[in-house]
Scaffold this motif. Structure first.
Motif, PDB file in Angstrom:
ATOM      1  N   PHE A   1       4.454   9.071   5.728  1.00  0.00           N
ATOM      2  CA  PHE A   1       3.543   9.312   6.850  1.00  0.00           C
ATOM      3  C   PHE A   1       2.681   8.078   7.102  1.00  0.00           C
ATOM      4  N   PHE A   2       2.146   7.505   6.036  1.00  0.00           N
ATOM      5  CA  PHE A   2       1.303   6.319   6.195  1.00  0.00           C
ATOM      6  C   PHE A   2       2.136   5.106   6.619  1.00  0.00           C
ATOM      7  N   LEU A   3       3.362   5.011   6.105  1.00  0.00           N
ATOM      8  CA  LEU A   3       4.251   3.941   6.570  1.00  0.00           C
ATOM      9  C   LEU A   3       4.492   4.071   8.066  1.00  0.00           C
ATOM     10  N   SER A   4       4.723   5.296   8.516  1.00  0.00           N
ATOM     11  CA  SER A   4       5.011   5.529   9.927  1.00  0.00           C
ATOM     12  C   SER A   4       3.823   5.172  10.813  1.00  0.00           C
TER      13      SER A   4
ATOM     14  N   THR B   1       3.567   5.748  -5.670  1.00  0.00           N
ATOM     15  CA  THR B   1       3.433   5.828  -7.127  1.00  0.00           C
ATOM     16  C   THR B   1       2.385   6.854  -7.526  1.00  0.00           C
ATOM     17  N   ALA B   2       1.289   6.898  -6.771  1.00  0.00           N
ATOM     18  CA  ALA B   2       0.208   7.830  -7.097  1.00  0.00           C
ATOM     19  C   ALA B   2       0.647   9.282  -6.918  1.00  0.00           C
TER      20      ALA B   2
ATOM     21  N   PRO C   1       0.811  -1.225   0.000  1.00  0.00           N
ATOM     22  CA  PRO C   1       0.000   0.000   0.000  1.00  0.00           C
ATOM     23  C   PRO C   1       0.841   1.270   0.000  1.00  0.00           C
ATOM     24  N   VAL C   2       1.961   1.250   0.721  1.00  0.00           N
ATOM     25  CA  VAL C   2       2.836   2.430   0.750  1.00  0.00           C
ATOM     26  C   VAL C   2       3.417   2.693  -0.634  1.00  0.00           C
TER      27      VAL C   2
ATOM     28  N   ALA D   1       7.806  12.223  -1.128  1.00  0.00           N
ATOM     29  CA  ALA D   1       8.105  11.123  -0.203  1.00  0.00           C
ATOM     30  C   ALA D   1       7.437  11.263   1.161  1.00  0.00           C
ATOM     31  N   PRO D   2       7.308  12.483   1.730  1.00  0.00           N
ATOM     32  CA  PRO D   2       6.668  12.576   3.050  1.00  0.00           C
ATOM     33  C   PRO D   2       5.259  12.007   3.109  1.00  0.00           C
ATOM     34  N   VAL D   3       4.540  12.011   1.995  1.00  0.00           N
ATOM     35  CA  VAL D   3       3.156  11.515   2.015  1.00  0.00           C
ATOM     36  C   VAL D   3       3.112  10.004   2.263  1.00  0.00           C
TER      37      VAL D   3
END
Length: 302
Positions: free
Chosen positions: A259-262, A157-158, A151-152, A254-256
């Motif tokens: 953030f979800f990975l974190s 990619t999006a 998902p990350v 990359a921060p987007v």
């Protein structure tokens, strides 16, 4: 060769996404059919003592990391390993490798110094901080990697269509895709960087915020057994993830996805109280990304 590599990579990506879908489907089914809270169904929280460190310890470690990194960069510059460059221009390979080495040394020295400080307060600091591996952590960490990384990557990619992704490590690897350069970059970005970042953000920052968040809540079990504390609040995960994402500004979008990975890494640490699970996922993600890019750059040069 490029066509074969693209086909193999595509097949691997599809297999990864299918595995992630299966794992997520099973997880959702378990949550829906369970009478327990969703977090406890996915990964039961491990009872432990409330973290005794504070956000000050995170700030101290973060500051020490910056100081030692700058000192090492100046040492390397005096040796001629780091050359001056203009902002916005591509870093020379020697300068990049030396800068990454300085960051790695600075980060390691900072976490060792912080750990030494915390150990002066509590001799069992390693256990309290969750700096340990337990049986089954590798398998659980790899399973979590399958659930989190696809998902990350999809989010990455999006958003890359809106803001191009930039990373000096990948750009330098593209210029010189040799095994020697790859090995140095792999150690720095796939081993040292995850270790330093997980200790700083997951252990020190999130752990201290979790302790503050739950300090005012009544817990009758803690008076009788201090090692029966379980985290209750979730906002420390979001605050930590915001800081984690902000630390990667300058790398395009990359921060987007980070953030979800974190959020996922924070959940793993919240429930387990150990650095091992988020560390495994972080290492797998960075290592996988670097390996794929290295092979792609190498194939393109054939």
């Amino acid at each position: 060769m490029e066509t074969q590599f693209a086909a193999m990579l595509g097949a691997g990506v599809i297999a990864g996404f299918l595995a992630a879908m299966v794992l997520w489907t099973n997880a959702i089914r378990r949550c829906v059919g369970s009478q327990h809270p969703w977090a406890e169904t996915l990964l039961p929280a491990v009872p432990r003592e409330r973290p005794y460190w504070s956000p000050f310890d995170f700030l101290m470690a973060f500051g020490l990391s910056l100081v030692f990194t700058v000192l090492m960069q100046r040492v390397f510059a005096s040796l001629g390993w780091i050359s001056p460059f203009q902002a916005g221009e591509s870093l020379p390979l020697k300068t990049l490798v030396s800068s990454l080495t300085a960051q790695a040394i600075g980060g390691i020295v900072a976490i060792l110094a912080t750990f030494g400080w915390l150990r002066l307060i509590r001799p069992d600091a390693a256990r309290q901080l969750g700096l340990r591996f337990e049986s089954g952590d590798v398998a659980l960490g790899l399973r979590a990697s399958l659930m989190l990384i696809p998902p990350v990557l999809l989010i990455s990619t999006a958003v890359a269509y809106l803001v191009p992704y930039h990373h000096p490590v990948l750009e330098s690897l593209e210029k010189s895709p040799s095994l020697g350069v790859f090995a140095i970059l792999f150690v720095g970005t796939a081993i040292v960087a995850p270790l330093v970042e997980e200790f700083l953000f997951r252990v020190l920052l999130q752990g201290s915020l979790q302790s503050l968040a739950d300090r005012g809540e009544a817990n009758p079990y803690l008076d009788a057994a201090p090692d029966c504390w379980k985290p209750r609040s979730y906002w420390p995960i979001f605050v930590t993830s915001a800081f984690f994402a902000l630390m990667h500004l300058g790398q395009g979008a990359a921060p987007v996805p980070l953030f979800f990975l974190s959020l996922g890494l924070g959940f793993l640490y919240r429930q387990s109280g150990r650095i091992s699970l988020p560390l495994i996922v972080h290492v797998v993600l960075n290592g996988f990304t670097l390996c794929v890019q290295f092979v792609r750059f190498w194939v393109e040069r054939l």
